[in-house]
Write a protein that holds these residues in place. Structure first.
Motif, mmCIF file in Angstrom:
data_model
loop_
_atom_site.group_PDB
_atom_site.id
_atom_site.type_symbol
_atom_site.label_atom_id
_atom_site.label_comp_id
_atom_site.label_asym_id
_atom_site.label_seq_id
_atom_site.Cartn_x
_atom_site.Cartn_y
_atom_site.Cartn_z
ATOM 1 N N ALA A 19 -1.042 -6.893 0.334
ATOM 2 C CA ALA A 19 -1.649 -5.569 0.527
ATOM 3 C C ALA A 19 -3.092 -5.769 0.993
ATOM 4 O O ALA A 19 -3.690 -6.824 0.775
ATOM 5 C CB ALA A 19 -1.604 -4.744 -0.749
ATOM 6 N N ASP A 66 -1.198 -2.593 -6.933
ATOM 7 C CA ASP A 66 -1.900 -3.399 -5.940
ATOM 8 C C ASP A 66 -3.248 -3.970 -6.387
ATOM 9 O O ASP A 66 -3.556 -5.127 -6.121
ATOM 10 C CB ASP A 66 -2.138 -2.579 -4.669
ATOM 11 N N SER A 85 -5.092 6.635 2.945
ATOM 12 C CA SER A 85 -6.244 6.701 2.045
ATOM 13 C C SER A 85 -5.909 7.209 0.655
ATOM 14 O O SER A 85 -5.035 8.052 0.473
ATOM 15 C CB SER A 85 -7.315 7.616 2.651
ATOM 16 N N GLY A 86 -6.649 6.673 -0.310
ATOM 17 C CA GLY A 86 -6.558 7.129 -1.687
ATOM 18 C C GLY A 86 -7.959 7.363 -2.210
ATOM 19 O O GLY A 86 -8.481 8.468 -2.197
ATOM 20 N N ASN A 87 -8.608 6.280 -2.614
ATOM 21 C CA ASN A 87 -9.960 6.385 -3.156
ATOM 22 C C ASN A 87 -11.057 6.386 -2.092
ATOM 23 O O ASN A 87 -12.242 6.285 -2.412
ATOM 24 C CB ASN A 87 -10.212 5.281 -4.174
ATOM 25 N N PHE A 88 -10.680 6.447 -0.825
ATOM 26 C CA PHE A 88 -11.627 6.567 0.288
ATOM 27 C C PHE A 88 -12.449 5.293 0.501
ATOM 28 O O PHE A 88 -13.453 5.298 1.191
ATOM 29 C CB PHE A 88 -12.587 7.767 0.032
ATOM 30 N N GLY A 89 -11.998 4.165 -0.083
ATOM 31 C CA GLY A 89 -12.738 2.920 0.095
ATOM 32 C C GLY A 89 -12.532 2.342 1.492
ATOM 33 O O GLY A 89 -13.478 1.953 2.179
ATOM 34 N N ASN A 90 -11.264 2.303 1.914
ATOM 35 C CA ASN A 90 -10.933 1.713 3.192
ATOM 36 C C ASN A 90 -11.588 2.498 4.333
ATOM 37 O O ASN A 90 -12.320 1.938 5.164
ATOM 38 C CB ASN A 90 -9.406 1.685 3.327
ATOM 39 N N SER A 146 -0.012 3.815 -4.169
ATOM 40 C CA SER A 146 -1.404 3.355 -4.138
ATOM 41 C C SER A 146 -2.340 4.418 -3.574
ATOM 42 O O SER A 146 -3.544 4.209 -3.492
ATOM 43 C CB SER A 146 -1.521 2.066 -3.326
ATOM 44 N N HIS A 191 3.111 3.392 2.841
ATOM 45 C CA HIS A 191 1.699 3.742 3.061
ATOM 46 C C HIS A 191 1.362 3.700 4.546
ATOM 47 O O HIS A 191 0.709 4.583 5.096
ATOM 48 C CB HIS A 191 0.775 2.790 2.294
ATOM 49 N N THR A 219 -1.449 -1.230 5.506
ATOM 50 C CA THR A 219 -2.095 -1.543 4.232
ATOM 51 C C THR A 219 -1.217 -2.310 3.248
ATOM 52 O O THR A 219 -1.707 -2.773 2.235
ATOM 53 C CB THR A 219 -2.634 -0.263 3.555
ATOM 54 N N ALA A 220 0.078 -2.417 3.520
ATOM 55 C CA ALA A 220 0.937 -3.237 2.659
ATOM 56 C C ALA A 220 2.164 -3.667 3.436
ATOM 57 O O ALA A 220 2.519 -3.060 4.453
ATOM 58 C CB ALA A 220 1.364 -2.460 1.417
#
Ligand SMILES: *Cc1c(COP(=O)(O)O)cnc(C)c1O
Length: 471
Positions: A111, A144, A256-261, A312, A395, A418-419
């Motif tokens: 991932a 992940d 996107s999830g936590n907006f880090g990427n 994720s 994802h 992403t994975a």
């Protein structure tokens, strides 16, 4: 380079000071005081660089408290074909006319989190040795993040990992990935409970300041600036592979999830990389899509957070989003505090729809968004298999679906993979009727001996376990 807090704390810090920290003391997130600007001559020079050297060039702009030779060695040791599978590290392939997949998931846990976590492991080991110090990483995972952290920290001097996960609730493959690690510094703790119980335990232990100090408890969560910085590099690498010269715009779509990427994409764009559009792709947990469509950011409660086939990205709030909003409101810390402390604290939401800044999200900052449902992801997995003989994970399928809605003639669209599909085999079976092929090194891992302790959902029990295993 100095770092500030989004919430206006007066202190300024250097990179290595924030490396081992989570939030700033005022609860804000760290950001560089300004984004270094990259001109065309520099882009031209970087285009020809191997990944590890590109990483060194970009990291050097943000890290001035590690000697250059050491930083270069850390990058060279991290981004190898041995660890990431190819010399390109993040190879790009064209799927159909103008749509590309950038492979970010060929690292040890399949991932994209490996891209940043592998660097973090080496940076931690370096900095802890330099300080003569130790760190005990306590985390909660439903998949992940935990495995990426464990594979990055295994065997590292000065670091132990205590990773809690809900007993019996990860996929057999994910369990096997984590529990088969036999390294003495990696501790798997299966909690009889759900993921929220694990998170509550991590919070309770971290809130016991005396315990936290005595046992040097730290985290590796997605708000860590070093993780974000590591991710900036693959936007440059993707751009160079998708273009022949540095005057061409490229768009990216990011599951996107936590907006880090996608926040790393924002940083790359702010540095001057010719990114046209950043498409934020969400699943049914669409708090980000809602914001980019309406200007309203509305955090969800647990009961409103759906369990989906792209787990994720199953988030109730996006922990890195504050970084982007800080830039959006012109780096006005008082305004930021009003939104994230007052409005979110009071109402669980804020509304920028009437604020002129909101128009800038799409305008000046180039953001668009989209979402997918379970049915969309299954359809995309089938279609991608049928038309291009390519398997994508749910994802990445989410990203492909959102990307197709934002295509512009003449602008390459890079979808971040992403994975790998094998991590989410059950959904692939649902879509296609068969299991995806498994990389050789993961054949038969479910049968390997497991190293895991089972504990009740009780912070005291976890503390006792940490204390016992810290000498
Ligand atoms: C973590 C993760 C995401 C979401 O990334 P964010 O940085 O949290 O937005 C998407 N896909 C996969 C496979 C992940 O592991």
């Amino acid at each position: 380079m100095n770092y500030l807090s989004t919430r206006g704390h007066p202190d300024r810090k250097r990179f290595c000071e924030i490396l081992l920290e989570g939030l700033a003391p005022d609860g804000g997130l760290y950001l560089p005081e300004q984004y270094p600007q990259v001109d065309t001559a520099t882009l031209a020079k970087w285009r020809a660089l191997p990944y590890a050297e590109l990483a060194f060039e970009i990291l050097s702009l943000y890290i001035d408290d590690i000697p250059a030779a050491d930083l270069k060695a850390i990058c060279a040791k991290t981004y190898t074909a041995d660890v990431f599978g190819t010399d390109e590290i993040v190879p790009l392939r064209e799927l159909e006319d103008g749509v590309y997949l950038e492979a970010l998931s060929n690292g040890p846990t399949l991932a994209f989190k490996d891209m940043a976590m592998q660097l973090l492991g080496n940076l931690f080991e370096y900095e802890l040795a330099r300080r003569g110090s130790e760190l005990n990483i306590l985390g909660a995972t439903s998949g992940d993040t935990g495995s990426a952290a464990e594979y990055a920290m295994r065997g590292k001097k000065g670091v132990r990992v205590f990773m809690t996960s809900p007993d019996g609730r990860m996929s057999p493959f994910q369990q096997a990935q984590m529990f088969s690690l036999q390294d003495a510094n990696i501790h798997n703790i299966a909690i009889t409970g759900v993921f929220d119980d694990c998170q509550d335990i991590v919070k309770a232990v971290s809130n016991d300041l005396a315990f936290k100090r005595k046992y040097r408890i730290g985290t590796v969560n997605s708000i860590n600036w070093a993780r974000l910085l590591a991710q900036v590099v693959y936007y440059f690498a993707g751009y160079f592979q998708a273009t022949a010269s540095n005057d061409k715009p490229v768009s990216f779509t990011v599951p996107s999830g936590n907006f880090g990427n996608v926040c790393a994409g924002h940083v790359a764009r702010m540095m001057g990389l010719p990114i046209r559009t950043l498409v934020v792709a969400t699943n049914e947990n669409d708090v980000l899509d809602e914001f980019f469509r309406t200007g309203v950011y509305r955090v969800r409660v647990a009961a409103d957070t759906h369990e989906t086939s792209s787990p994720s990205m199953d988030i109730s709030k996006a922990s890195n989003f504050e970084r982007f909003v800080f830039d959006l409101v012109g780096r006005d810390a008082a305004r930021l505090r009003q939104l994230f402390v007052d409005d979110l604290g009071l109402n669980g939401s804020f509304d920028l729809s009437a604020d002129p800044a909101f128009a800038q999200a799409a305008g000046r900052f180039g953001f668009r968004s989209g979402r997918s449902t379970h049915a969309d992801r299954l359809a995309t997995i089938r279609d991608t298999d049928k038309r291009f003989a390519t398997l994508v994970d749910p994802h990445t399928a989410d990203g492909l679906k959102a990307a197709r809605e934002q295509l512009e003639p003449g602008v390459p669209m890079v979808v971040l993979e992403t994975a790998l599909p094998i991590k989410f085999a059950a959904t692939l079976v649902e879509a296609l009727g068969e299991e995806p092929a498994r990389p050789k090194k993961f054949e038969g891992i479910e049968a390997l001996p497991k190293r895991v302790v089972k504990l009740p959902a009780d912070a005291e029990a976890v503390k006792a376990y940490i204390a016992e295993n810290c000498d």
